[in-house]
Design a protein around this motif. Structure first.
Motif, short mmCIF file in Angstrom:
data_model
loop_
_atom_site.label_atom_id
_atom_site.label_comp_id
_atom_site.label_asym_id
_atom_site.label_seq_id
_atom_site.Cartn_x
_atom_site.Cartn_y
_atom_site.Cartn_z
N SER A 141 2.21 9.63 10.95
CA SER A 141 1.84 8.24 11.26
C SER A 141 0.57 7.83 10.51
O SER A 141 0.49 6.72 9.99
CB SER A 141 1.67 8.05 12.76
OG SER A 141 0.47 8.63 13.22
N VAL A 142 -0.42 8.72 10.45
CA VAL A 142 -1.66 8.38 9.74
C VAL A 142 -1.39 8.30 8.23
O VAL A 142 -1.97 7.47 7.54
CB VAL A 142 -2.79 9.39 10.08
CG1 VAL A 142 -4.06 9.05 9.31
CG2 VAL A 142 -3.07 9.39 11.57
N THR A 143 -0.47 9.13 7.73
CA THR A 143 -0.08 9.04 6.32
C THR A 143 0.55 7.68 6.04
O THR A 143 0.22 7.03 5.04
CB THR A 143 0.91 10.17 5.96
OG1 THR A 143 0.30 11.43 6.24
CG2 THR A 143 1.31 10.11 4.49
N TYR A 144 1.46 7.24 6.90
CA TYR A 144 2.06 5.91 6.75
C TYR A 144 1.00 4.81 6.81
O TYR A 144 1.03 3.86 6.04
CB TYR A 144 3.12 5.65 7.82
CG TYR A 144 4.42 6.37 7.62
CD1 TYR A 144 4.86 6.78 6.37
CD2 TYR A 144 5.24 6.67 8.71
CE1 TYR A 144 6.05 7.45 6.20
CE2 TYR A 144 6.44 7.34 8.55
CZ TYR A 144 6.84 7.73 7.30
OH TYR A 144 8.03 8.38 7.14
N GLU A 145 0.08 4.95 7.75
CA GLU A 145 -0.99 3.96 7.90
C GLU A 145 -1.84 3.88 6.63
O GLU A 145 -2.18 2.80 6.16
CB GLU A 145 -1.86 4.33 9.10
CG GLU A 145 -2.93 3.32 9.42
CD GLU A 145 -3.75 3.74 10.64
OE1 GLU A 145 -4.96 3.48 10.61
OE2 GLU A 145 -3.18 4.34 11.58
N LEU A 146 -2.15 5.04 6.05
CA LEU A 146 -2.93 5.09 4.82
C LEU A 146 -2.18 4.43 3.68
O LEU A 146 -2.74 3.64 2.92
CB LEU A 146 -3.28 6.54 4.49
CG LEU A 146 -4.19 6.79 3.29
CD1 LEU A 146 -5.55 6.13 3.51
CD2 LEU A 146 -4.37 8.29 3.07
N LYS A 147 -0.88 4.71 3.58
CA LYS A 147 -0.07 4.09 2.53
C LYS A 147 0.05 2.59 2.73
O LYS A 147 0.02 1.82 1.77
CB LYS A 147 1.31 4.73 2.48
CG LYS A 147 1.29 6.12 1.89
CD LYS A 147 2.65 6.72 1.77
CE LYS A 147 2.52 8.12 1.18
NZ LYS A 147 3.79 8.76 0.96
N ASP A 148 0.16 2.14 3.99
CA ASP A 148 0.22 0.71 4.28
C ASP A 148 -1.07 0.02 3.82
O ASP A 148 -1.03 -1.08 3.27
CB ASP A 148 0.43 0.44 5.77
CG ASP A 148 1.85 0.73 6.22
OD1 ASP A 148 2.73 0.88 5.35
OD2 ASP A 148 2.08 0.80 7.44
#
Length: 193
Positions: A141-148
């Motif tokens: 989830s934090v990886t997705y947030e960073l990519k977003d």
């Protein structure tokens, strides 16, 4: 502190810490983001302390190593929360910390698999698997947030992703980890009695 007491106290501390951290990861109306971050910080410190106490117990090498890796993972998450780095560095530390916690949980599972299974061992095994799954979901989830954020603020595009999805993934992972930690505590309490 005796090894049995240290192990039980560590399991209690870790279980309480995962629940506190899950509460801090869950958005509540009228609770500031900073307050939730502080609650998450307290939970991660408790988890790391609990893992370190369990690692300090004389026991199976894989179980000891797994608890040490989990404690290092919690330390990475704590560092990402408290040190005044830029947002990207903070998130990368939290991602790394969650992956390390997942790896540590799976290392403990490896130890559990080689032991003769009974009901308490199975409870601990499933609990550690749930913790690894929960930590993996949080890291993702934090990886997705960073990519977003890279998409929204970087040169990669002009649209952000669905933050509700990443938040749901993070909250789910936090509570799955908490359930797993409580299962491990129950299994360990039964095993010691």
């Amino acid at each position: 502190m005796g090894n049995e007491f240290k192990s039980i106290f560590g399991a209690w501390t870790q279980a309480i810490g995962t629940v506190v951290s899950a509460i801090g990861s869950t958005p509540f109306p009228y609770v500031s983001e900073q307050s939730l971050t502080n609650i998450d910080l307290i939970g991660n410190v408790m988890q790391g302390t609990g893992n370190a106490l369990q690692a300090d117990e004389v026991g199976e090498p894989l179980e000891k190593l797994g608890n040490e890796i989990q404690a290092i993972g919690n330390s990475s998450c704590v560092t990402g929360i408290i040190i005044d780095f830029n947002e990207e560095t903070k998130q990368k530390l939290i991602i790394t910390g969650n992956w390390l916690q997942a790896l540590g949980g799976l290392t403990v599972v490896g130890d559990q698999l080689k032991e003769r299974s009974n009901g308490n061992q199975t409870l601990i095994l499933i609990g550690n698997l749930l913790q690894a799954i929960g930590n993996s979901l949080q890291a993702t989830s934090v990886t997705y947030e960073l990519k977003d954020k890279e998409i929204m603020y970087g040169a990669k595009g002009n649209q952000g992703g669905d933050t509700r999805y990443t938040q749901t993934l993070h909250v789910s992972g936090s509570w799955i980890q908490a359930v797993g930690s409580v299962m491990c505590l129950i299994g360990q309490l039964k095993e010691e009695s």
